[in-house]
Write a protein that holds these residues in place. Structure first.
Motif, PDB file in Angstrom:
ATOM      1  N   SER A  43       0.712  -1.096   0.188  1.00  0.00           N
ATOM      2  CA  SER A  43      -0.099   0.052  -0.044  1.00  0.00           C
ATOM      3  C   SER A  43       0.799   1.199  -0.166  1.00  0.00           C
ATOM      4  N   PHE A  91       7.292   3.491  -7.311  1.00  0.00           N
ATOM      5  CA  PHE A  91       6.140   4.113  -7.690  1.00  0.00           C
ATOM      6  C   PHE A  91       5.746   5.300  -6.772  1.00  0.00           C
ATOM      7  N   ILE A  93       3.651   8.529  -5.940  1.00  0.00           N
ATOM      8  CA  ILE A  93       2.125   9.091  -5.990  1.00  0.00           C
ATOM      9  C   ILE A  93       2.047  10.463  -5.102  1.00  0.00           C
ATOM     10  N   PHE A 109      -5.750  12.002  -5.740  1.00  0.00           N
ATOM     11  CA  PHE A 109      -4.358  11.587  -5.966  1.00  0.00           C
ATOM     12  C   PHE A 109      -3.997  11.675  -7.841  1.00  0.00           C
ATOM     13  N   GLY A 110      -2.716  11.851  -7.823  1.00  0.00           N
ATOM     14  CA  GLY A 110      -2.183  11.871  -9.136  1.00  0.00           C
ATOM     15  C   GLY A 110      -2.150  10.443  -9.782  1.00  0.00           C
ATOM     16  N   PRO A 111      -1.878  10.465 -11.008  1.00  0.00           N
ATOM     17  CA  PRO A 111      -1.485   9.043 -11.583  1.00  0.00           C
ATOM     18  C   PRO A 111      -0.566   8.264 -11.343  1.00  0.00           C
ATOM     19  N   ARG A 114       6.506   6.135 -12.334  1.00  0.00           N
ATOM     20  CA  ARG A 114       7.459   5.056 -12.053  1.00  0.00           C
ATOM     21  C   ARG A 114       8.679   5.531 -12.223  1.00  0.00           C
TER      22      ARG A 114
ATOM     23  N   ARG B  34     -12.750   6.110   3.520  1.00  0.00           N
ATOM     24  CA  ARG B  34     -12.709   6.183   1.976  1.00  0.00           C
ATOM     25  C   ARG B  34     -12.416   4.490   1.691  1.00  0.00           C
ATOM     26  N   TYR B  36     -10.958   3.376  -1.892  1.00  0.00           N
ATOM     27  CA  TYR B  36     -10.091   3.853  -3.394  1.00  0.00           C
ATOM     28  C   TYR B  36     -10.149   2.522  -4.163  1.00  0.00           C
ATOM     29  N   GLN B  38      -7.606   1.181  -7.346  1.00  0.00           N
ATOM     30  CA  GLN B  38      -6.317   1.607  -7.911  1.00  0.00           C
ATOM     31  C   GLN B  38      -5.914   0.346  -8.990  1.00  0.00           C
ATOM     32  N   GLY B  41      -0.456   0.247 -11.864  1.00  0.00           N
ATOM     33  CA  GLY B  41       0.520   1.350 -12.388  1.00  0.00           C
ATOM     34  C   GLY B  41      -0.362   2.562 -12.348  1.00  0.00           C
ATOM     35  N   ARG B  42      -1.327   2.971 -11.642  1.00  0.00           N
ATOM     36  CA  ARG B  42      -1.838   4.129 -11.483  1.00  0.00           C
ATOM     37  C   ARG B  42      -2.176   4.713 -10.269  1.00  0.00           C
ATOM     38  N   GLY B  43      -2.718   5.965  -9.958  1.00  0.00           N
ATOM     39  CA  GLY B  43      -3.146   6.419  -8.932  1.00  0.00           C
ATOM     40  C   GLY B  43      -4.148   5.948  -8.272  1.00  0.00           C
ATOM     41  N   PRO B  44      -4.756   5.908  -7.086  1.00  0.00           N
ATOM     42  CA  PRO B  44      -5.616   5.690  -6.520  1.00  0.00           C
ATOM     43  C   PRO B  44      -6.903   6.686  -6.919  1.00  0.00           C
ATOM     44  N   SER B  46     -10.897   7.761  -5.956  1.00  0.00           N
ATOM     45  CA  SER B  46     -12.017   7.639  -4.645  1.00  0.00           C
ATOM     46  C   SER B  46     -13.291   6.883  -5.412  1.00  0.00           C
ATOM     47  N   ILE B  89      -8.638  -0.278  -1.989  1.00  0.00           N
ATOM     48  CA  ILE B  89      -8.088   0.304  -0.680  1.00  0.00           C
ATOM     49  C   ILE B  89      -8.888   0.874   0.176  1.00  0.00           C
ATOM     50  N   PHE B 102      -3.581   3.992   5.596  1.00  0.00           N
ATOM     51  CA  PHE B 102      -4.007   3.007   4.496  1.00  0.00           C
ATOM     52  C   PHE B 102      -4.118   1.408   4.890  1.00  0.00           C
ATOM     53  N   GLY B 103      -5.022   0.760   4.403  1.00  0.00           N
ATOM     54  CA  GLY B 103      -5.078  -0.578   4.347  1.00  0.00           C
ATOM     55  C   GLY B 103      -4.168  -1.249   3.323  1.00  0.00           C
TER      56      GLY B 103
END
Lengths: 118, 112
Positions: A43, A91, A93, A109-111, A114, B34, B36, B38, B41-44, B46, B89, B102-103
């Motif tokens: 996480s 990664f 973020i 959050f942003g994308p 990497r 919350r 999320y 994910q 390779g990307r951000g979370p 909501s 998440i 965060f979990g």
């Protein structure tokens, strides 16, 4: 919803060089920005919190001289990984929080970026 | 110690089926919870956010529940689609909104 962008999305650099990652809030003013690091199948781990115009607050164990954070405007924060080593490969973020739709506590959050250090 | 625990760690379901993901937390003072999504390779992104007084919230095929007494939350996904394959998440905000706990996430794979 609010949009947060990061640039670059991917970067490969050589060991010993520095890399800068940008985080921008595109349609709102971010009074606070957060930088996270995420290892594979793990996480997000908070690295630091920055408020516009102030010095960043780093989490325990995060080297402030290695991970330089600048939050010079309400829409831009940068993370510079200095003298990168292969173990810095991860990664990264960012997230941003501001006043949007009256929900001050929402973080967007942003994308992610990497980073691979060879 | 503030903690968020999620179960199961991973889950495989067939397309069209429903599933429920669990989240238990010990966070004080509690501000909000919350969920999320994910993608790799990307951000979370909501899905839902619930405060202490809310016990259910829906976002399309996603429905989150919150039991503040037992400190449990669940995320129910209805009629799963291949695009639901991702990590989910659970994140709890500890008072003052500055600290997100965060979990570890549940990795969901939806197979055709």
């Amino acid at each position: 919803g609010a949009v947060v962008s990061q640039h670059p999305s991917r970067v490969i650099c050589k060991s010993g060089t520095s890399v800068k990652i940008e985080c921008r809030s595109l349609d709102f003013q971010a009074t606070t920005m957060f930088w996270y690091r995420q290892f594979p199948k793990k996480s997000l781990m908070l690295m630091a919190t920055s408020n516009e115009g102030s010095k960043a607050t780093y989490e325990q164990g995060v080297e402030k001289d290695k991970f330089l954070i600048n939050h010079a405007s309400l829409t831009l924060s940068t993370l510079t990984v200095t003298s990168a080593h292969p173990e810095d490969s991860s990664f990264y973020i960012c997230s941003a929080r501001g006043s949007t739709s009256g929900r001050d506590y929402e973080q967007y959050f942003g994308p992610g970026t990497r980073l691979t250090v060879t | 110690k503030n903690q968020v625990e999620q179960s199961p760690q991973s889950l495989i379901i067939l397309e069209g089926k429903n599933c429920t993901l669990q989240c238990n937390y010990t966070v004080s003072p509690f501000s909000n919870l919350r969920w999320y999504k994910q993608d790799t390779g990307r951000g979370p992104v909501s899905l839902t956010i619930m405060t202490f007084s809310e016990n259910t919230k829906s976002n399309g095929r996603y429905t989150a529940t919150l039991d503040a007494d037992t400190k449990q939350s669940s995320l129910h996904i209805t009629a799963s689609q291949l695009s639901d394959s991702a990590s989910y998440i659970c994140v709890v905000s500890a008072g003052g909104y500055n600290k997100l706990i965060f979990g570890a996430g549940t990795r969901l794979a939806v197979h055709p």
